[in-house]
Every structure is written in structure tokens, then in C-alpha cells.
Design a protein around this motif. Sequence first.
Motif, short mmCIF file in Angstrom:
data_model
loop_
_atom_site.label_atom_id
_atom_site.label_comp_id
_atom_site.label_asym_id
_atom_site.label_seq_id
_atom_site.Cartn_x
_atom_site.Cartn_y
_atom_site.Cartn_z
N MET A 118 41.23 -10.19 61.93
CA MET A 118 40.36 -11.01 62.77
C MET A 118 39.13 -11.50 62.02
SD MET A 118 40.42 -9.14 66.44
CE MET A 118 41.24 -10.00 67.78
N HIS A 119 38.94 -11.01 60.82
CA HIS A 119 37.80 -11.43 60.01
C HIS A 119 38.26 -11.61 58.57
CE1 HIS A 119 38.19 -7.11 59.57
NE2 HIS A 119 37.66 -7.25 58.38
N THR A 120 37.49 -12.35 57.82
CA THR A 120 37.77 -12.46 56.39
C THR A 120 36.98 -11.39 55.67
OG1 THR A 120 38.03 -14.84 56.60
CG2 THR A 120 37.64 -13.98 54.40
N PRO A 121 37.60 -10.56 54.83
CA PRO A 121 36.84 -9.55 54.09
C PRO A 121 35.66 -10.20 53.38
CG PRO A 121 39.18 -9.19 53.79
CD PRO A 121 39.04 -10.50 54.52
N GLU A 122 34.43 -9.70 53.66
CA GLU A 122 33.25 -10.41 53.17
C GLU A 122 33.12 -10.39 51.66
OE1 GLU A 122 31.62 -6.26 54.34
OE2 GLU A 122 33.13 -7.66 55.04
N ASP A 123 33.76 -9.44 51.01
CA ASP A 123 33.72 -9.38 49.55
C ASP A 123 35.04 -9.83 48.92
OD1 ASP A 123 31.16 -8.47 49.65
OD2 ASP A 123 31.68 -6.36 49.51
N SER A 170 33.21 -3.99 54.54
CA SER A 170 32.52 -2.88 55.20
C SER A 170 32.82 -2.86 56.69
CB SER A 170 31.00 -3.02 55.00
OG SER A 170 30.66 -2.96 53.63
N GLN A 171 33.50 -3.87 57.16
CA GLN A 171 33.74 -4.06 58.59
C GLN A 171 35.04 -3.41 59.03
OE1 GLN A 171 33.78 -8.17 59.59
NE2 GLN A 171 34.45 -7.87 61.69
N GLY A 172 35.01 -2.79 60.19
CA GLY A 172 36.21 -2.17 60.77
C GLY A 172 37.24 -3.20 61.15
N GLY A 173 38.50 -2.77 61.25
CA GLY A 173 39.58 -3.69 61.56
C GLY A 173 39.85 -3.86 63.02
N SER A 174 39.31 -2.98 63.88
CA SER A 174 39.51 -3.05 65.33
C SER A 174 38.19 -3.35 66.01
CB SER A 174 40.08 -1.72 65.85
OG SER A 174 41.29 -1.40 65.24
N VAL A 234 40.16 -3.42 74.06
CA VAL A 234 40.36 -3.02 72.67
C VAL A 234 41.25 -4.05 72.00
CG1 VAL A 234 41.21 -1.24 71.11
CG2 VAL A 234 40.15 -0.59 73.28
N LYS A 235 40.82 -4.53 70.83
CA LYS A 235 41.59 -5.52 70.09
C LYS A 235 41.86 -5.00 68.68
CE LYS A 235 39.78 -9.51 72.64
NZ LYS A 235 41.06 -9.81 73.31
N ARG A 236 43.13 -5.10 68.26
CA ARG A 236 43.53 -4.68 66.92
C ARG A 236 44.57 -5.68 66.42
NH1 ARG A 236 44.58 1.24 67.21
NH2 ARG A 236 42.34 1.14 67.49
#
Length: 400
Positions: A99-104, A233-237, A149-151
Motif C-alpha cells: 500500500m506504500h512505496t518503501p521510502e528508501d 520503516s513503515q509497517g505493512g498493515s 484492518v487492511k493488509r
Amino acid sequence: MNKIQKINTTTFRQDKVINNKKIVDAIIGDEKQGKFFPRLKLKKWDNEVNFSVGIVDDEPDVDAIVVEKDDVVEWEKGNMIAKFYPIDESFSDNYYRPMHTPEDGAFEMNITLKEKPETNVVNLSIQTKGLKFYYQPFLTEEEKLSMKVKRPLNVEGSYAVYHESKKDNEYKTGKFLHIYRPRVEDASGKKVWGVLSIDKDEGIMSVTIPQDFIDNAVYPIQHTTGSTFGYTSQGGSEDSLDEYMAGSVFTGAAGTATKISAWIRDRDSSDAFRCGVYTKTSTTAGTLLTNGISNEVTDDAVDFNFVTDFTFPANPTFTEVEYFLCVNSADSGSAKTFPYFYYDVGDANDGVRKTMSYSGSGFDASFSGATSTNRIHSIYATYTPAPTFNPAFAHRRLLL
């Protein structure tokens, strides 16, 4: 994009640099060998932690072809092709991406099988240093029905990888990377999910491909490991902050906090947030730290900002005890579109949640009877360590 560079006849490197600061070292090959090994090694925090994964082959250079072109290192031998390359942009396939692009950024190890293999299990060898692996389970039917809850599909059945003991300041949430669930595709475009399994003690990462797919696929098939390693650093769920505060445990150090950072998906212009720091008194109870409530952050437009920094009216002081870092929120709008708070599934008692009104300061002076959770929430503190007192030095000054 930070380009892959050849550092000797058998090894390639990509240093991930952001704002003139090295984030991750990626090594393709083996620095200590005189021949090319189809391995990927990722190092972070000045090699305080690292992770290495590669093809199981005692003689990987025998009858093998190695080519580097256009930022891709390709190794081919027998029925297998392994490609190693960095990813700096969003995944193009919404079905597969997180749901997000890994920031690094991220790195991919893509394996192709040219013909039907003898087994439907692909085994890779792994080596790790200073890391802890957390399996991310599939959502339960209850969680799906709640729609809170979204995963993402490729986070289910994946692994979140954390520093085994550190977080905060330069370590942020302590998360090293995320190894996403693999998806396999054949030459006709048919896709299927593989089952990812990691045994740190045995040093094996395996992907099991459905046997029916193996038997009926149009070869070649690719992405059979699906090893997409996201530096994040961000969680996946994520879970809705629906009229409760939520947070996770961290061990403080002597010093003064300057801010708290949390990964939140904002959903409405009426959203408002605060962070709070509680001294942990049990797995389900805490007492608000002096000056432990942050300034409020509000949003004046609908957006999808993920990471938010919270400062304090007066900076609180940490000591070497355990705290809960928490987020609470309010939505005064009629739609009640509460924001989402990101997390990974961790160990028992890693997290806490408690129904708590946001009215007033946003946090109660203390809480008890909370629900202990296994969530590592995407939140961390930035603090200035207290000066170290050296009695010997002080004694010398007195003598002078």
C-alpha cells in the motif's frame, strides 16, 4: 537512482544514498570469494545488521554466465536465471504492490525457471546478523468483515524484518526491510501466489509453488522467489484509529525527547491527532509521562500523508524504563472517516490499545485494563541523549 557499480571481477555494489547519507549497502556476489556467487547481501546502519540470500550451489561459477547491463546483474546456469536489480519507484501492478512505496527504495531478486523443475519448492540459503523476522499472517474473516484492518495481498504471508534490539533516532522504528509474498507468472501471463517460508536457524528461505501451476504452466516461469526487499520503516498493515488510542512498547534512554514520528494514513480534512507517552506499569496499564502529550496536528485537506512528526509544548525527559508510544485521534466530520495507523505483526505484548476519548488533552492521565496486542506500530521517538557524567574527569577538575 544510485547505480550498480562493479567493484572487482566477482562483485557488484549499490550504495543507497539519500540526502548525502548512506542508507543501505547492497552487495551482489560475495566480497570474500574469488568467483561470482549469485547472492544478494543488504547491510544497514554501518553493517550493524545485514541479510544475505542466494542460490544453493557449491560451484556457482561452473558453466555459469554472468552479465551486468542497464543496472541489472544476471546469472544463468542450467534451468535457472537469477536477476538482481534495484527498485526506486512504485510497483506498477496494484494487485501486487504494497500500500506504500518503501521510502528508501527496494531491491529485487528475480528467478526464472526455463523448464519444468523437478520440485515445486525453490530453496535459497540465507545468512543474517542482528535481525529478527516476523511472519505476517493472513487476515481472519472477522478482520476482513470489520473493514478496519487492511493488509495488502503481498503483505499477507510475508516477513517484516527488524533490528533485534534497537529503535528510535537514526534507527526510526527499527525496521530493516520487508520481504514480500512471492507471486509466480508463466509465459502466458497466468499468475499464482507462492508460499514463503523463512527458517533463520536453518539458514533457508523457501518458496513453494502450487504443484498444479508447475504441471500446467507455459514455460519459462519467473519471479519464483518473488524476493522483493523493501527498505522501509513503515509497517505493512494498517488499522483504523476508531475512537481508541494505540501504541507500542519501547525502552527509553536517558535524554530529552524532541519529537515523535508516526506513520498515519490521513483520510479526512477533519482529522486531528496527538501522540502520548505513557510510562509502562504493566502490559495493559500506563501512567502519562510529565509533558508526555504532543502538540496537536490537524489536516485542512483530504490527503494521504503517511509519516507525521509531532513536537511537544515542553520536551519530556526519558529515563531507562519502558514506555508506550501512542497515537490518539478525532474525526469531527459526519462521515467518521477515522485515519489508519500502520503496524507489523510482532510478538505478544508488543502493543497496546485502549478506548479513550480525544476530548480535552487527547489522553487520560493513566489507563488500565487495556488490550495487549502483538503489534509493532510504526512510531518512534527522536531524543537528545543526556550528557554522560565522568566522575574521574570531575575529580581531575577539582584538583586543578
